[in-house]
Design a protein around this motif. Sequence first.
Motif, PDB file in Angstrom:
ATOM      1  N   SER A 288      43.840  51.017  -4.635  1.00 38.12           N
ATOM      2  CA  SER A 288      42.737  50.097  -4.880  1.00 38.12           C
ATOM      3  C   SER A 288      42.638  49.645  -6.333  1.00 38.12           C
ATOM      4  CB  SER A 288      41.407  50.740  -4.460  1.00 38.12           C
ATOM      5  OG  SER A 288      41.145  51.911  -5.212  1.00 38.12           O
ATOM      6  N   CYS A 300      51.924  37.212 -10.209  1.00 37.96           N
ATOM      7  CA  CYS A 300      51.233  38.267  -9.460  1.00 37.96           C
ATOM      8  C   CYS A 300      51.930  38.581  -8.145  1.00 37.96           C
ATOM      9  CB  CYS A 300      49.793  37.843  -9.189  1.00 37.96           C
ATOM     10  SG  CYS A 300      48.834  37.529 -10.696  1.00 37.96           S
ATOM     11  N   LEU A 309      43.827  46.589  -2.423  1.00 34.52           N
ATOM     12  CA  LEU A 309      43.605  46.391  -3.854  1.00 34.52           C
ATOM     13  C   LEU A 309      42.241  45.760  -4.129  1.00 34.52           C
ATOM     14  CD1 LEU A 309      45.269  46.948  -6.393  1.00 34.52           C
ATOM     15  CD2 LEU A 309      46.052  44.569  -6.324  1.00 34.52           C
ATOM     16  N   GLU A 310      41.472  46.404  -5.013  1.00 33.43           N
ATOM     17  CA  GLU A 310      40.147  45.922  -5.400  1.00 33.43           C
ATOM     18  C   GLU A 310      40.083  45.500  -6.865  1.00 33.43           C
ATOM     19  OE1 GLU A 310      37.363  48.989  -4.516  1.00 33.43           O
ATOM     20  OE2 GLU A 310      37.863  49.070  -2.376  1.00 33.43           O
ATOM     21  N   ASP A 311      40.763  46.247  -7.732  1.00 33.40           N
ATOM     22  CA  ASP A 311      40.760  45.955  -9.167  1.00 33.40           C
ATOM     23  C   ASP A 311      42.201  45.803  -9.651  1.00 33.40           C
ATOM     24  OD1 ASP A 311      38.179  47.272  -8.568  1.00 33.40           O
ATOM     25  OD2 ASP A 311      37.859  47.097 -10.725  1.00 33.40           O
ATOM     26  N   LEU A 312      42.498  44.658 -10.300  1.00 31.48           N
ATOM     27  CA  LEU A 312      43.840  44.412 -10.827  1.00 31.48           C
ATOM     28  C   LEU A 312      43.716  43.963 -12.278  1.00 31.48           C
ATOM     29  CD1 LEU A 312      46.886  44.178 -10.418  1.00 31.48           C
ATOM     30  CD2 LEU A 312      46.526  41.867  -9.517  1.00 31.48           C
ATOM     31  N   LEU A 328      47.769  36.454  -4.767  1.00 27.43           N
ATOM     32  CA  LEU A 328      46.604  37.327  -4.635  1.00 27.43           C
ATOM     33  C   LEU A 328      45.594  36.784  -3.631  1.00 27.43           C
ATOM     34  CD1 LEU A 328      45.956  38.220  -8.401  1.00 27.43           C
ATOM     35  CD2 LEU A 328      47.384  39.427  -6.724  1.00 27.43           C
ATOM     36  N   LEU A 331      44.762  38.863  -0.475  1.00 29.16           N
ATOM     37  CA  LEU A 331      44.170  40.200  -0.572  1.00 29.16           C
ATOM     38  C   LEU A 331      42.690  40.160  -0.209  1.00 29.16           C
ATOM     39  CD1 LEU A 331      45.863  41.450  -3.858  1.00 29.16           C
ATOM     40  CD2 LEU A 331      46.660  41.628  -1.488  1.00 29.16           C
ATOM     41  N   LEU A 334      40.165  42.194  -2.940  1.00 30.34           N
ATOM     42  CA  LEU A 334      40.252  42.040  -4.393  1.00 30.34           C
ATOM     43  C   LEU A 334      38.961  41.435  -4.952  1.00 30.34           C
ATOM     44  CD1 LEU A 334      42.119  42.414  -6.814  1.00 30.34           C
ATOM     45  CD2 LEU A 334      42.852  40.032  -6.511  1.00 30.34           C
ATOM     46  N   GLU A 335      38.328  42.166  -5.865  1.00 29.77           N
ATOM     47  CA  GLU A 335      37.069  41.726  -6.465  1.00 29.77           C
ATOM     48  C   GLU A 335      37.173  41.486  -7.971  1.00 29.77           C
ATOM     49  OE1 GLU A 335      34.188  44.687  -5.495  1.00 29.77           O
ATOM     50  OE2 GLU A 335      34.025  44.069  -3.385  1.00 29.77           O
ATOM     51  N   LEU A 337      39.626  40.851 -11.397  1.00 24.30           N
ATOM     52  CA  LEU A 337      40.936  40.437 -11.889  1.00 24.30           C
ATOM     53  C   LEU A 337      40.847  40.159 -13.379  1.00 24.30           C
ATOM     54  CD1 LEU A 337      43.880  39.570 -11.406  1.00 24.30           C
ATOM     55  CD2 LEU A 337      43.017  37.267 -10.873  1.00 24.30           C
TER      56      LEU A 337
END
Length: 372
Positions: A288, A300, A309-312, A328, A331, A334-335, A337
């Motif tokens: 995540s 990416c 994945l939530e945080d990248l 991305l 996803l 994903l919240e 970035l």
Amino acid sequence: PSDAAAAASAAVPPPKQATPPALPLDWTTLAMPAPTPIPILLPRDVIVPDDYGGNPLDGSGAPERLTEVCVVGTHGQKITKIGGLNRYTGLESLILRSHLIVKMEGLRPHLAGGKLRKLELYDNAVEALEELGPDGDGRPGVGRALTCLDMSYNAIRDMSPAAHCPHLVELYLANNKLKTLEGLKGLKALRKIDLGANRIRFMDGEQLGGLESLEELWLGKNKITIIEGLDKLTKLRRLDVQANRLTHVSGLAAQADTLEELYLSHNDIDNSGASCPDGLALPLSQLSVIDMSRNALTSCAPFGHLAALEDLWLGSNKVAAFIDVAPLARLPALETLYLEHNPVQEEFGYRKKLKEVVPTLTQIDADAVGVV
């Protein structure tokens, strides 16, 4: 010249050369005052009574009832020697943080007694884990009761005595002078280990292989070039190898269903290095959080299949266009970035377009979506 003159000249002794007087060995300090000896201060000498409503180490009361001592030396006097604790046979936790302790001593009775569970000598000047291993008289190591050992910010070069602490759950040896992982092999109860900011070059699979319960492995700020030796760490949830010498991400096959957080910032990983079959190309169903800031990524694409994945975090890479961010969009979770300090940040309408490309985002860089 005549023979007589030559003979007379030869009879005259040569002039003596002046020899300067010998300097004392400590001549460089002749003009300096003698150093002030460091006073011996035991834990009982520096405890502030207000912290305890009195001094629990003053010899009064029932010493066997004292279970915890915590003395932090960030202000006031600092402990220079561990001593005066033998009477306190019930100690379960001893924390002597930020002092001037240079030797690990005076602890064997508590370790041998089997009650001391937590020992923290964080931020001192200790050079060796002397009290854990066998002593000079051949008595065996006595760290069997310890479950938490924190010796970070010292000057330790060898952690092999930790092998005498088979019930350790947490081990902290960050900011020391370690070069190897010697001593970890038999610590089957260990769940978290922090060896950041040492001199480790090699993730030794023989030592790591015995850590069957390990959930967190922190190896940032070392000299590691390859992620390896993790084949038997099937419970690993957090892995930190940031600020090392990595060029690719590999060796994660055994963590495909467990790894939740991966920290690899400040390396030299490009898109090819981030796409290895036994690395980020795996499904990694629980992953995540990824931090790959300050690497050499140009797009990416290596992350477009990581559904959890939530945080990248990809700040300070080489992502140049919004099309390089498009992978991305697939996803669902994903919240957050981070793309600050990438060329794409200079594009007109950067935040608005990122939100259009990845609709699930609630935070772009350090600000929530909607905040200019």
